[in-house]
Scaffold this motif. Structure first.
Motif, short mmCIF file in Angstrom:
data_model
loop_
_atom_site.label_atom_id
_atom_site.label_comp_id
_atom_site.label_asym_id
_atom_site.label_seq_id
_atom_site.Cartn_x
_atom_site.Cartn_y
_atom_site.Cartn_z
N VAL A 44 0.74 -1.27 -0.01
CA VAL A 44 0.07 0.10 -0.13
C VAL A 44 1.01 1.26 -0.11
O VAL A 44 0.61 2.26 -0.65
CB VAL A 44 -1.10 -0.10 1.22
N ALA A 45 1.81 1.37 0.91
CA ALA A 45 2.85 2.31 0.86
C ALA A 45 3.47 2.60 -0.74
O ALA A 45 3.44 3.78 -1.04
CB ALA A 45 3.88 2.14 2.06
N GLY A 46 3.78 1.56 -1.27
CA GLY A 46 4.46 1.70 -2.70
C GLY A 46 3.47 2.19 -3.64
O GLY A 46 3.83 3.27 -4.39
N GLU A 47 2.13 1.97 -3.52
CA GLU A 47 0.79 1.99 -4.15
C GLU A 47 0.62 3.80 -4.12
O GLU A 47 0.55 4.49 -5.02
CB GLU A 47 -0.31 1.49 -4.07
N ILE A 48 0.76 4.04 -2.82
CA ILE A 48 0.42 5.53 -2.36
C ILE A 48 1.49 6.36 -2.95
O ILE A 48 1.33 7.50 -3.57
CB ILE A 48 0.02 5.68 -1.00
N ALA A 49 2.58 5.98 -2.80
CA ALA A 49 3.72 6.81 -3.24
C ALA A 49 3.69 7.03 -4.62
O ALA A 49 3.94 8.22 -5.06
CB ALA A 49 5.21 6.03 -2.90
N LEU A 50 3.39 6.06 -5.41
CA LEU A 50 3.56 6.29 -6.92
C LEU A 50 2.14 7.13 -7.37
O LEU A 50 2.41 8.01 -8.20
CB LEU A 50 3.11 4.68 -7.54
N ASP A 51 1.22 6.98 -6.48
CA ASP A 51 -0.08 7.83 -6.85
C ASP A 51 0.18 9.39 -6.36
O ASP A 51 -0.16 10.15 -6.95
CB ASP A 51 -1.35 7.43 -5.90
N ALA A 52 0.97 9.51 -5.18
CA ALA A 52 1.22 10.63 -4.94
C ALA A 52 2.35 11.27 -5.53
O ALA A 52 2.76 12.83 -5.60
CB ALA A 52 1.76 10.89 -3.35
N ARG A 53 3.23 10.95 -6.34
CA ARG A 53 4.37 11.27 -7.15
C ARG A 53 3.91 12.48 -7.89
O ARG A 53 4.48 13.51 -8.08
CB ARG A 53 4.80 10.08 -8.08
N ILE A 54 2.88 12.28 -8.78
CA ILE A 54 2.27 13.43 -9.48
C ILE A 54 1.46 14.56 -8.60
O ILE A 54 1.67 15.74 -8.73
CB ILE A 54 1.52 13.19 -10.90
N LEU A 55 0.69 13.91 -7.72
CA LEU A 55 -0.19 14.80 -7.18
C LEU A 55 0.44 15.90 -6.18
O LEU A 55 0.03 16.90 -5.87
CB LEU A 55 -1.03 14.03 -6.04
N CYS A 56 1.79 15.51 -5.64
CA CYS A 56 2.56 16.60 -4.93
C CYS A 56 2.80 17.61 -5.70
O CYS A 56 3.11 18.76 -5.09
CB CYS A 56 3.88 15.91 -4.49
N SER A 57 2.85 17.86 -7.21
CA SER A 57 2.96 19.00 -7.69
C SER A 57 1.67 19.63 -8.13
O SER A 57 1.69 20.83 -8.71
CB SER A 57 3.77 18.43 -9.23
N VAL A 58 0.64 19.22 -7.86
CA VAL A 58 -0.76 19.88 -8.27
C VAL A 58 -0.95 20.98 -7.28
O VAL A 58 -1.45 20.78 -6.23
CB VAL A 58 -1.88 18.70 -8.54
N PRO A 59 -1.19 22.16 -7.79
CA PRO A 59 -1.51 23.44 -6.86
C PRO A 59 -3.12 23.32 -6.42
O PRO A 59 -2.96 23.74 -5.38
CB PRO A 59 -1.41 24.62 -7.84
#
Length: 166
Positions: A44-59
């Motif tokens: 789950v941590a791996g999945e969330i990290a992959l999901d959050a990879r792009i989301l962390c850049s979204v204003p």
């Protein structure tokens, strides 16, 4: 991050916490568990990290920290290499003793793996490191896969002492 052991879930609150942690660190590189790992929290941590990879850049996604650049993600090898096809191996020969000593400090994990599986945690790590090192002609290695989904923001040159798996 304050999540209870054995009960990490990919929900909105957890994903937002991961986004905040990534934004706070603003890394160029992230290492994530393989989504084929044996442990549910790791998957789950791996999945969330992959999901959050792009989301962390979204204003438009508000959080405690400002958006950051999209980091490059490498997934880490699984405990015994199961269901993991390495692309890159980092030569860890010079730091294998330190790695073993650090693993030895994780008493609860060492004792649990020994009790549950009869596994010598440190020796298993060495055996696996030798097998991964053999893939690229070094004594000990750690294997990774590069996440190459859009957008491309980095690559294996971000790893030290890296060698491509043929």
């Amino acid at each position: 991050m304050g999540f209870p052991d054995e009960f990490l879930f990919n929900d909105e609150g957890t994903r937002r916490r991961f986004i905040d942690v990534i934004r706070q660190a603003s890394p160029d590189v992230m290492f994530a568990h393989a989504t084929s790992d044996y442990h549910p929290d790791h998957r789950v941590a791996g999945e969330i990290a992959l999901d959050a990879r792009i989301l962390c850049s979204v204003p438009l996604i508000e959080g405690a920290f400002a958006p950051c650049f999209i980091p490059h993600v490498f997934t880490m090898d699984t405990l015994d290499g199961s269901d993991f096809a390495p692309e890159h191996v980092v030569d860890i020969t010079d730091v294998i003793e330190h790695k073993s000593a650090v693993l030895g400090e994780h008493a609860s994990q060492r004792e649990w793996l020994n009790t549950a599986y009869g596994m010598d945690y440190q020796e298993s790590m060495r055996e696996h490191g030798r097998a991964r090192g053999d893939l690229v002609g070094v004594r000990y290695g750690e294997a990774f896969r590069s996440i190459n989904t859009f957008p491309q923001v980095g690559g294996p040159d971000l790893l030290p002492n890296v060698r491509a798996v043929a």
